[in-house]
Scaffold this active site. Structure first.
Site, mmCIF file in Angstrom:
data_model
loop_
_atom_site.group_PDB
_atom_site.id
_atom_site.type_symbol
_atom_site.label_atom_id
_atom_site.label_comp_id
_atom_site.label_asym_id
_atom_site.label_seq_id
_atom_site.Cartn_x
_atom_site.Cartn_y
_atom_site.Cartn_z
ATOM 1 N N LYS A 1 11.656 -8.566 31.834
ATOM 2 C CA LYS A 1 10.779 -7.772 30.959
ATOM 3 C C LYS A 1 10.325 -8.511 30.315
ATOM 4 C CE LYS A 1 9.465 -4.731 27.949
ATOM 5 N NZ LYS A 1 10.000 -3.431 26.573
ATOM 6 N N CYS B 1 3.751 3.304 4.951
ATOM 7 C CA CYS B 1 4.840 2.734 5.534
ATOM 8 C C CYS B 1 5.753 3.376 4.847
ATOM 9 C CB CYS B 1 4.573 1.393 6.251
ATOM 10 S SG CYS B 1 4.796 0.488 5.407
ATOM 11 N N GLU C 1 -7.325 -13.249 0.357
ATOM 12 C CA GLU C 1 -7.508 -13.686 1.299
ATOM 13 C C GLU C 1 -6.891 -15.023 2.153
ATOM 14 O OE1 GLU C 1 -12.399 -11.915 2.617
ATOM 15 O OE2 GLU C 1 -11.810 -12.865 0.913
ATOM 16 N N CYS D 1 0.711 -1.001 -0.452
ATOM 17 C CA CYS D 1 0.625 0.217 -0.124
ATOM 18 C C CYS D 1 0.876 1.414 0.224
ATOM 19 C CB CYS D 1 -1.444 0.457 1.348
ATOM 20 S SG CYS D 1 -0.438 0.649 2.775
ATOM 21 N N GLU E 1 -15.049 -0.808 3.333
ATOM 22 C CA GLU E 1 -15.704 -1.202 1.924
ATOM 23 C C GLU E 1 -17.029 -0.760 2.233
ATOM 24 O OE1 GLU E 1 -17.702 -5.351 1.111
ATOM 25 O OE2 GLU E 1 -15.490 -5.711 1.756
ATOM 26 N N ARG F 1 -20.848 -17.096 5.494
ATOM 27 C CA ARG F 1 -19.499 -17.292 4.808
ATOM 28 C C ARG F 1 -18.510 -18.326 6.285
ATOM 29 N NH1 ARG F 1 -15.367 -17.046 0.857
ATOM 30 N NH2 ARG F 1 -16.321 -15.852 0.114
ATOM 31 N N ARG G 1 -10.579 -8.753 5.616
ATOM 32 C CA ARG G 1 -9.226 -9.875 5.304
ATOM 33 C C ARG G 1 -9.974 -11.618 5.622
ATOM 34 N NH1 ARG G 1 -3.191 -9.122 3.947
ATOM 35 N NH2 ARG G 1 -3.272 -10.281 1.693
ATOM 36 N N LEU H 1 16.083 14.486 32.155
ATOM 37 C CA LEU H 1 17.476 13.151 32.311
ATOM 38 C C LEU H 1 18.898 13.520 31.788
ATOM 39 C CD1 LEU H 1 17.280 11.096 34.237
ATOM 40 C CD2 LEU H 1 15.871 9.763 32.867
ATOM 41 N N ALA I 1 -13.005 -9.460 -1.298
ATOM 42 C CA ALA I 1 -13.755 -11.099 -1.253
ATOM 43 C C ALA I 1 -12.747 -12.076 -2.081
ATOM 44 C CB ALA I 1 -15.530 -11.477 -2.087
#
Length: 1137
Positions: free
Chosen positions: A231, A131, A1069, A128, A610, A688, A720, A213, A887
């Site tokens: 941690k 990022c 998907e 996409c 959607e 589905r 998805r 600091l 879909a």
């Protein structure tokens, strides 16, 4: 008054030039004489300088989309230092004498790409692309400081960057090529002791407001002192801890007698606390088994938490205090022995509890079939060509919705939303809001000129009218001259409610019988006879949590009213432009032909854009229509998460009958989904889920029922997989239970029950072209499953506190919209006189490479290079009445429509080619033009022979199926619940791939999104229905460090699919569910841990398999000391919805 003004002018004239803010952006000097102290660098770059390559992803520094590089000259040492920073957090006023470099400043498509930009693009590391600029700048800043970094340096540099599409692997592969492997001043300072008095309250310390600091002095340990720190957090990297601890033990010289002991814990109170009672009890004691028992009993008592404590996970946090002390105990025991003291030896099987985690650099293999010999060089179908926008995305030149330049007179909108889950609105007071600076107007239901009724099922409103049914329900909106002013004013609106009892969880809905109609059922065979035939009957249940889409680009709309006839132009980040057009037209009271919706690209969608984009777009359109001025709104991350809903949480309850051999003969399953406060797409999603209730297994006698729970949560929606993963997850749970109850391996039982060619599904569809068995066998072979299983069993026998698990999981995913009418698509192709081709189709580009594939299809049909074909955008005035890009069917549908249009044009050009066989494409086009031949063509396609009827259980639900199998191996830390993804092998049937690079990217990206769904991502709601996880700080999607250490993706060879364009298959998907192999590998490892405590047979593990659930399931002496509080005796911090 006059005197005061004169004094102000004099003061202004006397101001020194030091009041000016001077900094540089991409080499250009910027001087700001009156900088806004509240403005961030990101806002300045995007709104003042028009540098939109730097993106807004979360506004809290958690996703890295806004990363830029700051460069400062440091007098000590005399050098230029470069920092990658989050522009969304950097105040503009902090940049005096700083050089800022953005993604535009290092390269462009027109000028030249920087190698950092080029390599991410060419390695298919941008889908996409939202990022991408941030990742590029993180890498660029690293290289400016360290031209030859190690892979560990690269991975550390990316710890502040998130990607939702790619699965990270191609980004690391691209940047591996850069690696070796492939002063502060003030008016004084003070020192303070960092002990238990340092923290004065939650997120408060003794550091004064005017102080910063400077440094922390950690003294060297003494000879007889041992210090460890641990941690535990939801995600390994870039994450806030659940519980963190530092422990120090000092011994009397030459002995194992405890002289001093400090046990500090974070996450067990609002501040860091010392376990003083426990430490005092252990002074003067020998470091041995008795001390351990005393310490654990004491810690369990001293480190107790109120069951309603903020943050939840109470039992887990209490158990961690003991588990982490036990790790410290073993570590110290080892070190004392190394010093020659006669202490108890740590057994070899316990040693793994003391090992420190070091991340391994992931390795990967991608396997795909090359194009046939002799395929024309200009025919790009089947070739791994780069995403057509990758270069633009890497340079920040790709335009997203909010990158559209500001219009003159443009306004900004902010939403007014409900703070109650279910209530009547008694009054709305906007008097304070309307007096706020920059406010133009407030909008409510009475301002909607058309219909206030909206939604997929017409059961929603544009603005709430009299009643709210979820937290985040849109009540109104404020329009102002800037985002800041609009948001401030929206918060100033005072609303009084009369609260009504809300229904939040699935269990509450079941108790209240709060369901939407219809309740769907699919039944086949004779259920009663099937259970009589069974040797064993088993009942079980599983809850599967929801999931936030977390597209990097949040929902955004820009509405521009036109001068006449009620026309409106909208730029929307939407997967469904036609639905957006229809909903806006209805709200405005105009025909759809007056509304133009344009979508250039989205920064991710995943189903979340959607239907739910209309929640925002209708509101913005109403504002623009009322004011006759352009209006924009891009939701902040917390707003988007609160308002738009996500994947449906599911609760599955089942009864399964099976033979001693493991063959399943009967299944009765009920699904309950948390649909939220409106129907939206919930019915289709449940359908589905029912269509996938058996996953890949043949069951002769079966019944599935689906209940849609009506609750007071924001309406959940498409994501998805669209219900498929939830249905299949329940199936994999009962098949695992069957195996565990028989004492057999789940893999054996899975293989025994797999579908065979020609068998029928519960909804009576015959399976043709089945490749499940081929995928299964290849996955077993490529993963070296048998060797891995033997090695894991040996490892588990040799290690008590670390266990490994394996699972191999299939998927069968039906391809088509389950609503038959949506299986259609259109295309429009223009050939211009110079031979260039403009292609438009009904699909939208959200990173999945649809436009790239459509260009490849048109290139093959027309017989011309891809370079001659261009797609500008998706718009409702070029291709009308389009189905949503969803879909997984968009390449099939739009590809066939593009093929249809291109074949029409080719037929028209045929006689000119015949007349001039040696001519060029341009010659034939020109000849046709001068002969007055139409060089534009519409294309259309509808999927044939579809239409399933629930009443008769007949008809074809799907055009075909995509198949895949994944094998995963994990390692869990039984003491903390942390896990490592050691390896994953995926074999995916994508037919004859249109573009293997894009398809492998979809497989990896889908798998990693599924990994988040099944192991990491958890939405927390308060009992009152308030979403508590509203950003990357509290909601964790997978990061770079979550990739399996070994990842192999193989696209199945020689598997043509006659049902889709050029024998390809859908890929968006289907791969997501394969991440369930990681979940069931974790469950396999937990089973090995439980066996150590003599706990055998089936056990419940809900999804996601978070560190908390893993640890709590590994029952042992520590968990017994921390029993959970009885339900109903307290109000929990969060509830499972």
């Amino acid at each position: 008054m006059e005197t005061s003004r004169n004094r102000t002018m004099t003061d202004s004239q006397n101001r020194s030039s030091s009041d000016e803010l001077i900094f540089f952006v991409n080499g250009k000097k910027i001087v700001e004489t009156n900088p806004d102290p509240e403005m961030t660098l990101l806002t300045y770059l995007r709104r003042k300088l028009g540098l939109t390559g730097t993106k807004l992803g979360c506004a809290e520094g958690g996703c890295g989309a806004c990363t830029v590089m700051l460069s400062r000259y440091q007098a000590e040492p005399q050098q230029l230092l470069h920092y990658a920073v989050n522009a969304c957090l950097a105040p503009l006023c902090s940049l005096h004498l700083v050089a800022v470099t953005t993604v535009e400043g290092i390269g462009s498509v027109a000028r030249k790409l920087h190698p950092v930009q080029e390599r991410i693009a060419k390695s298919h590391g941008s889908q996409c692309g939202f990022c991408t600029p941030g990742i590029v700048m993180s890498m660029y800043a690293l290289l400016r400081n360290n031209p030859t970094p190690s892979m560990a340096d690269v991975e550390e540099a990316f710890q502040g960057n998130l990607c939702r599409c790619t699965g990270y692997r191609p980004i690391l592969e691209g940047y591996k090529t850069f690696t070796m492997e492939g002063r502060c001043c003030g008016d004084g300072s003070r020192e303070v002791q960092m002990d238990d008095s340092f923290f004065t309250g939650y997120r408060k310390t003794i550091v004064r407001p005017q102080e910063i600091l400077l440094s922390i002095l950690i003294p060297y340990s003494k000879k007889c002192q041992f210090v460890s720190a641990f941690k535990q957090s939801p995600r390994r990297e870039d994450d806030i801890s659940i519980v963190t601890t530092a422990m120090s033990a000092i011994f009397s010289p030459g002995t194992d007698i405890v002289k001093d002991l400090r046990l500090s814990y974070g996450g067990m109170a609002p501040v860091t606390v010392l376990a003083k009672k426990t430490a005092n009890r252990l002074l003067g004691r020998q470091w041995g088994e008795e001390l351990l028992q005393e310490a654990c009993s004491s810690l369990a008592e001293e480190m107790s938490l109120d069951p309603s404590a903020p943050g939840g996970m109470v039992t887990y946090r209490q158990t961690l205090t003991l588990s982490l002390f036990y790790k410290f105990y073993l570590t110290v025991l080892q070190k004392l022995r190394l010093q020659g003291l006669n202490v108890q030896e740590v057994s070899s099987e316990y040693l793994s509890a003391t090992e420190i985690y070091y991340p391994e650099t992931p390795s990967s293999v991608q396997v795909y079939q090359a194009v046939p010999e002799g395929q024309n060089q200009d025919d790009m179908v089947g070739r791994p060509i780069m995403h057509l926008s990758a270069m633009k995305q890497a340079t920040g030149e790709a335009v997203y919705c909010d990158d559209v330049p500001l219009y003159e007179n443009e306004l900004y909108l902010a939403l007014i939303t409900s703070t109650k889950a279910h209530a009547r609105i008694l009054s709305v007071d906007v008097s304070v809001a309307e007096r706020c600076p920059g406010v133009v107007c407030c909008l409510f239901a009475s301002d909607v000129p058309g219909s206030n009724v909206t939604g997929v099922r017409q059961d929603e409103t544009v603005f709430a009218n009299g009643q709210v049914t979820c937290v985040g329900h849109i009540i109104g909106a404020v329009v102002a001259d800037s985002q800041l002013h609009a948001q401030r004013a929206a918060k100033a609106v005072k609303i009084q409610y009369e609260e009504l009892k809300p229904i939040i969880t699935i269990q509450e809905a079941i108790a209240a019988q709060s369901f939407y109609e219809p309740i769907r059922t699919i039944q086949n065979g004779d259920l009663e006879a099937g259970f009589k035939q069974a040797d064993h009957i088993l009942e079980g249940e599983i809850h599967m949590g929801g999931q936030e889409h977390f597209y990097l680009e949040t929902n955004v709309t820009l509405a521009v009213p036109r001068e006449e006839d009620g026309e409106m132009e909208l730029f929307i980040s939407s997967q469904s432009p036609s639905d957006s057009q229809s909903f806006v037209a209805k709200a405005l009271g105009v025909p759809s032909n007056r509304v133009l919706v344009r979508v250039k690209r989205m920064g991710g969608g995943f189903g979340g854009k959607e239907s739910r984009t209309t929640v925002l777009s209708t509101v913005v359109a109403v504002a623009a229509n009322k004011l006759k001025r352009p209006v924009r709104c891009m939701l902040d991350r917390d707003e988007d998460m609160l308002i738009t809903g996500g994947r449906h949480p599911f609760y599955g309850k089942y009864k399964v009958g099976f033979l001693q051999s493991g063959k399943v003969v009967a299944l009765d399953v009920a699904f309950y989904s948390n649909s939220g406060n409106s129907m939206d797409l919930s019915q289709a999603i449940m359908e589905r889920a029912l269509f996938h209730m058996e996953n890949s297994y043949r069951i002769p006698n079966v019944r599935g029922q689906g209940f849609l729970c009506r609750t007071n949560l924001p309406s959940n929606t498409a994501f998805r997989g669209f219900g498929g993963p939830q249905g299949m997850m329940v199936a994999e749970n009962w098949i695992t239970d069957v195996a565990h109850s028989l004492g057999r391996s789940p893999e054996e039982v899975r293989r025994l029950n797999l579908y065979l060619e020609g068998e029928s599904t519960p909804y009576n569809q015959i399976l043709h072209g089945l490749t499940l068995d081929r995928c299964w066998d290849e996955c077993l072979s490529r993963s070296e499953y048998e060797q891995r299983r033997a090695a894991a069993d040996l490892f588990n026998r040799q290690n008590r506190w670390t266990k490994r698990g394996l699972a191999i999981v299939p998927t069968k995913f039906g391809i088509s919209f389950t609503a038959t009418f949506l299986n259609q698509a259109g295309a429009l192709v223009h050939i211009y006189r110079d031979g260039s081709v403009l292609l438009t189709h009904g699909g939208t580009e959200m990173g999945q490479g649809l436009h790239t594939k459509m260009v490849q299809v048109a290139s093959r049909v027309l017989g011309i290079p891809c370079s001659k074909i261009f797609i500008s955008e998706t718009s409702t005035n070029t291709v009308a009445n389009t189905s949503a890009t969803a879909a997984s069917a968009s390449s099939d549908l739009n590809g066939a429509a593009v093929q249809n249009a291109c074949e029409t044009l080719l037929k028209r050009l045929e006689r000119f080619k015949t007349k001039n066989p040696k001519g060029s494409w341009e010659d034939w086009v020109n000849a046709a033009y001068f002969d007055r031949v139409n060089l534009s063509a519409n294309g259309f396609y509808k999927t044939p022979d579809l239409g399933y009827d629930f009443d008769t259980n007949s008809g074809r639900a799907f055009n075909y199926y995509s198949y895949g199998v994944a094998c995963s191996e994990v390692e869990i830390d039984c003491l903390t619940g942390a896990h490592k993804n050691l390896s994953t092998t995926i074999v995916m049937d994508v037919g004859h791939s249109l573009n293997p690079a894009i398809d492998i990217g979809q497989v990896e990206g889908g798998f990693m999104q599924g990994l988040g769904l099944f192991t990491l991502e958890e939405l927390h709601y308060s009992p009152q229905g308030v979403l508590l996880t509203r950003g990357p700080g509290s909601y964790k999607i997978p990061a770079f460090g979550d990739i399996p250490t070994q990842l192999t993706v193989s696209l199945l060879r020689d598997a043509p699919n006659e049902k889709a364009i050029f024998a390809s298959k859908a890929v968006g998907e289907p791969p997501l569910f394969l991440a369930a192999s990681v979940f069931y590998a974790i469950k396999d490892a937990i089973r090995a841990a439980r066996a150590e405590s003599r706990m055998m047979g089936p056990f419940r593990l809900d999804s996601p398999a978070s560190a908390e659930r893993i640890r709590n399931a590994c029952c042992d002496q520590f968990t017994k000391l921390c029993p959970p509080a009885e339900p109903g005796t307290f109000t929990p911090w969060s509830v499972r919805v």
